[in-house]
Design a protein around this motif. Structure first.
Motif, mmCIF file in Angstrom:
data_model
loop_
_atom_site.group_PDB
_atom_site.id
_atom_site.type_symbol
_atom_site.label_atom_id
_atom_site.label_comp_id
_atom_site.label_asym_id
_atom_site.label_seq_id
_atom_site.Cartn_x
_atom_site.Cartn_y
_atom_site.Cartn_z
ATOM 1 N N ARG A 102 10.416 -25.120 -38.463
ATOM 2 C CA ARG A 102 10.246 -26.410 -37.780
ATOM 3 C C ARG A 102 10.083 -26.225 -36.269
ATOM 4 N NH1 ARG A 102 10.918 -30.886 -40.866
ATOM 5 N NH2 ARG A 102 12.020 -30.705 -42.858
ATOM 6 N N THR A 103 10.856 -25.330 -35.675
ATOM 7 C CA THR A 103 10.735 -25.080 -34.239
ATOM 8 C C THR A 103 9.378 -24.484 -33.909
ATOM 9 O OG1 THR A 103 13.124 -24.727 -34.077
ATOM 10 C CG2 THR A 103 11.782 -23.909 -32.262
ATOM 11 N N THR A 104 8.883 -23.614 -34.766
ATOM 12 C CA THR A 104 7.556 -23.024 -34.558
ATOM 13 C C THR A 104 6.482 -24.101 -34.601
ATOM 14 O OG1 THR A 104 8.273 -20.915 -35.519
ATOM 15 C CG2 THR A 104 5.899 -21.348 -35.443
ATOM 16 N N THR A 112 16.356 -13.441 -24.991
ATOM 17 C CA THR A 112 16.228 -14.668 -25.773
ATOM 18 C C THR A 112 17.573 -15.342 -25.988
ATOM 19 O OG1 THR A 112 14.255 -13.800 -26.888
ATOM 20 C CG2 THR A 112 15.404 -15.630 -27.959
ATOM 21 N N GLU A 113 18.565 -14.544 -26.389
ATOM 22 C CA GLU A 113 19.883 -15.104 -26.672
ATOM 23 C C GLU A 113 20.568 -15.608 -25.394
ATOM 24 O OE1 GLU A 113 18.746 -12.122 -29.797
ATOM 25 O OE2 GLU A 113 18.726 -12.157 -27.602
ATOM 26 N N TYR A 114 20.371 -14.911 -24.277
ATOM 27 C CA TYR A 114 20.953 -15.354 -23.014
ATOM 28 C C TYR A 114 20.325 -16.667 -22.558
ATOM 29 C CZ TYR A 114 22.476 -15.201 -18.107
ATOM 30 O OH TYR A 114 23.024 -15.505 -16.887
ATOM 31 N N LEU A 115 19.021 -16.783 -22.693
ATOM 32 C CA LEU A 115 18.342 -18.009 -22.308
ATOM 33 C C LEU A 115 18.769 -19.182 -23.189
ATOM 34 C CD1 LEU A 115 14.884 -16.378 -21.676
ATOM 35 C CD2 LEU A 115 16.243 -17.551 -19.939
ATOM 36 N N ALA A 116 19.003 -18.905 -24.476
ATOM 37 C CA ALA A 116 19.489 -19.962 -25.364
ATOM 38 C C ALA A 116 20.839 -20.479 -24.887
ATOM 39 C CB ALA A 116 19.588 -19.439 -26.790
ATOM 40 N N ALA A 117 21.710 -19.564 -24.431
ATOM 41 C CA ALA A 117 23.004 -19.979 -23.899
ATOM 42 C C ALA A 117 22.836 -20.794 -22.624
ATOM 43 C CB ALA A 117 23.874 -18.754 -23.646
ATOM 44 N N ASN A 159 5.700 -12.802 -24.815
ATOM 45 C CA ASN A 159 6.903 -13.277 -25.492
ATOM 46 C C ASN A 159 7.166 -14.714 -25.031
ATOM 47 O OD1 ASN A 159 9.559 -13.775 -26.325
ATOM 48 N ND2 ASN A 159 10.232 -11.683 -25.929
ATOM 49 N N VAL A 160 7.211 -15.641 -25.976
ATOM 50 C CA VAL A 160 7.452 -17.058 -25.671
ATOM 51 C C VAL A 160 8.713 -17.496 -26.409
ATOM 52 C CG1 VAL A 160 6.507 -19.397 -25.741
ATOM 53 C CG2 VAL A 160 4.956 -17.434 -25.566
ATOM 54 N N THR A 161 9.640 -18.135 -25.708
ATOM 55 C CA THR A 161 10.834 -18.653 -26.368
ATOM 56 C C THR A 161 10.640 -20.137 -26.646
ATOM 57 O OG1 THR A 161 12.185 -17.057 -25.146
ATOM 58 C CG2 THR A 161 13.341 -18.817 -26.281
ATOM 59 N N LEU A 162 10.548 -20.491 -27.922
ATOM 60 C CA LEU A 162 10.388 -21.881 -28.332
ATOM 61 C C LEU A 162 11.760 -22.488 -28.615
ATOM 62 C CD1 LEU A 162 7.446 -21.428 -30.891
ATOM 63 C CD2 LEU A 162 7.297 -21.947 -28.444
ATOM 64 N N GLY A 163 11.893 -23.776 -28.340
ATOM 65 C CA GLY A 163 13.136 -24.483 -28.602
ATOM 66 C C GLY A 163 14.017 -24.675 -27.387
ATOM 67 N N LEU A 164 13.693 -24.029 -26.275
ATOM 68 C CA LEU A 164 14.449 -24.210 -25.041
ATOM 69 C C LEU A 164 14.097 -25.551 -24.389
ATOM 70 C CD1 LEU A 164 13.982 -20.660 -23.459
ATOM 71 C CD2 LEU A 164 16.150 -21.616 -24.292
ATOM 72 N N MET A 184 8.654 -16.165 -30.160
ATOM 73 C CA MET A 184 7.268 -16.005 -30.584
ATOM 74 C C MET A 184 6.593 -14.950 -29.724
ATOM 75 S SD MET A 184 4.063 -18.717 -30.536
ATOM 76 C CE MET A 184 4.438 -19.498 -32.103
ATOM 77 N N LEU A 185 5.817 -14.085 -30.366
ATOM 78 C CA LEU A 185 4.943 -13.167 -29.648
ATOM 79 C C LEU A 185 3.522 -13.670 -29.832
ATOM 80 C CD1 LEU A 185 6.489 -10.856 -28.299
ATOM 81 C CD2 LEU A 185 7.605 -11.567 -30.409
ATOM 82 N N ALA A 186 2.824 -13.897 -28.721
ATOM 83 C CA ALA A 186 1.531 -14.568 -28.789
ATOM 84 C C ALA A 186 0.482 -13.829 -27.987
ATOM 85 C CB ALA A 186 1.661 -16.004 -28.279
ATOM 86 N N SER A 187 -0.730 -13.801 -28.536
ATOM 87 C CA SER A 187 -1.897 -13.300 -27.827
ATOM 88 C C SER A 187 -3.108 -14.026 -28.398
ATOM 89 C CB SER A 187 -2.061 -11.788 -28.002
ATOM 90 O OG SER A 187 -2.559 -11.481 -29.291
ATOM 91 N N ASP A 188 -4.286 -13.725 -27.878
ATOM 92 C CA ASP A 188 -5.489 -14.337 -28.433
ATOM 93 C C ASP A 188 -5.743 -13.891 -29.866
ATOM 94 O OD1 ASP A 188 -5.937 -15.656 -26.055
ATOM 95 O OD2 ASP A 188 -7.383 -14.183 -25.292
ATOM 96 N N ALA A 189 -5.212 -12.734 -30.252
ATOM 97 C CA ALA A 189 -5.467 -12.187 -31.577
ATOM 98 C C ALA A 189 -4.507 -12.708 -32.636
ATOM 99 C CB ALA A 189 -5.403 -10.656 -31.536
#
Length: 325
Positions: A177-179, A128-133, A274-279, A143-148
């Motif tokens: 806010r990002t969420t 996550t931190e590397y992708l932000a850079a 695992n979803v990275t929001l804000g990128l 965010m961790l996401a599933s149907d549940a």
């Protein structure tokens, strides 16, 4: 849409296997990035390609793999220092191709942080931190996401003792806010409902078990409600995740890593994403690690990788539809 770019992850882990075993000829167009030999032996034909533009045609024959310099064979369970720079650069290449428009989203297979630190001087706590850079040092949310369930930890890869200091009003506001923006743009939820967990047991129980909720968390939530966000909390985390409670929100923002990840991994371990929001680009990943203990045995479950690929494709489609509208 352009194909999805799937970085190979740690070759000594289960990444190449779950990428190969999640392949279907009629699935979302994609290509893996890595050494083609690392994807062999899992019952799926491997088709080396030189450019992303070849991926769609190659999908009819097998798994397209964009050839990337990661030297030597995969050694299940035993990371090789010489391969670490290639693993890191495969992630960077996936991002570069996505930002250039040659790919539509980034999907990452699991990495092993210590192996990358030892072999490539990897200076980040995680993906996550590397992708932000790579995205321009932007503020991001994991965010961790599933149907549940969908959960977001406000603080991520830090010691529990550091959480009260790291958790600030500015950080929590940015996360909320990002969420909300991500739920709207990437999940198609017009008016997201977000539940906020307390930091302390029983959300502080009126100050008997901590004062953060009274001092600033509740006032921040009230201020954001006045801005039009649909928020509840701060709530006791031990009552937020049963079936009836989950019907009342679209995502839960939690205060630290395990407060968020234990519920979703308990409810839906195999299908969590695992979803990275804000990128400035879409990124998804399986919600598990390298699993060195089962690497190379042909028994790794590809369900979370398949879910990550499907979710990335759905996000791409939603964003495209929104632009057309």
């Amino acid at each position: 849409m352009p194909p999805l770019a799937v970085s190979c992850g740690e070759p000594a882990g289960i990444g190449p296997e779950i990428i190969a075993r999640s392949y279907t000829a009629d699935g979302a167009p994609r290509f893996a990035i890595g050494n083609p030999t690392h994807f062999e032996g899992f019952g799926v034909p491997v088709v080396p390609i030189d450019t992303p533009a070849e991926a769609r045609a190659a999908m009819t024959k097998g798994l397209p793999v964009l050839v990337h310099d990661i030297p030597g064979p995969a050694t299940p369970g035993t990371p090789q220092a010489a391969q670490a720079p290639g693993v890191v650069s495969a992630i960077a290449r996936a991002v570069e191709l996505t930002q250039s428009g040659a790919a539509s989203a980034v999907v990452t297979a699991p990495i092993h942080k210590k192996a990358l630190q030892d072999g490539a001087g990897f200076a980040y706590p995680g993906h996550t931190e590397y992708l932000a850079a790579l995205g321009g040092n932007v503020a991001v949310v994991m965010m961790l996401a599933s149907d549940a369930l969908r959960v977001v930890p406000a603080t991520i890869h830090i010691a529990l003792s550091e959480v009260p200091t790291a958790l600030t009003p500015d950080l929590l506001e940015q996360v909320i806010r990002t969420t909300a923006k991500g739920l709207n743009a990437d999940f198609g939820i017009a008016a997201p409902r977000i539940a906020i967990a307390g930091l302390n047991p029983h959300a502080g129980e009126g100050g008997a078990m901590g004062h953060e909720e009274l001092d600033w968390i509740a006032p921040l939530i009230e201020r954001l409600r006045a801005d039009g966000l649909d928020l509840t909390g701060p709530s006791s985390a031990d009552t937020m995740f049963h079936a009836r409670a989950r019907q009342g929100y679209d995502a839960a923002v939690c205060m630290y890593h395990d407060q968020a990840l234990i519920p979703i991994k308990t409810l839906d371990f195999d299908r969590g994403v695992n979803v990275t929001l804000g990128l400035p680009f879409i990124r998804t990943s399986p919600d598990h690690g390298t699993a060195f203990d089962i690497a190379g045995k042909g028994i790794a479950n590809p369900t979370s990788m398949a879910a990550a690929i499907d979710m990335a494709a759905q996000m791409v489609a939603r964003r495209a539809a929104a632009k057309v509208a």
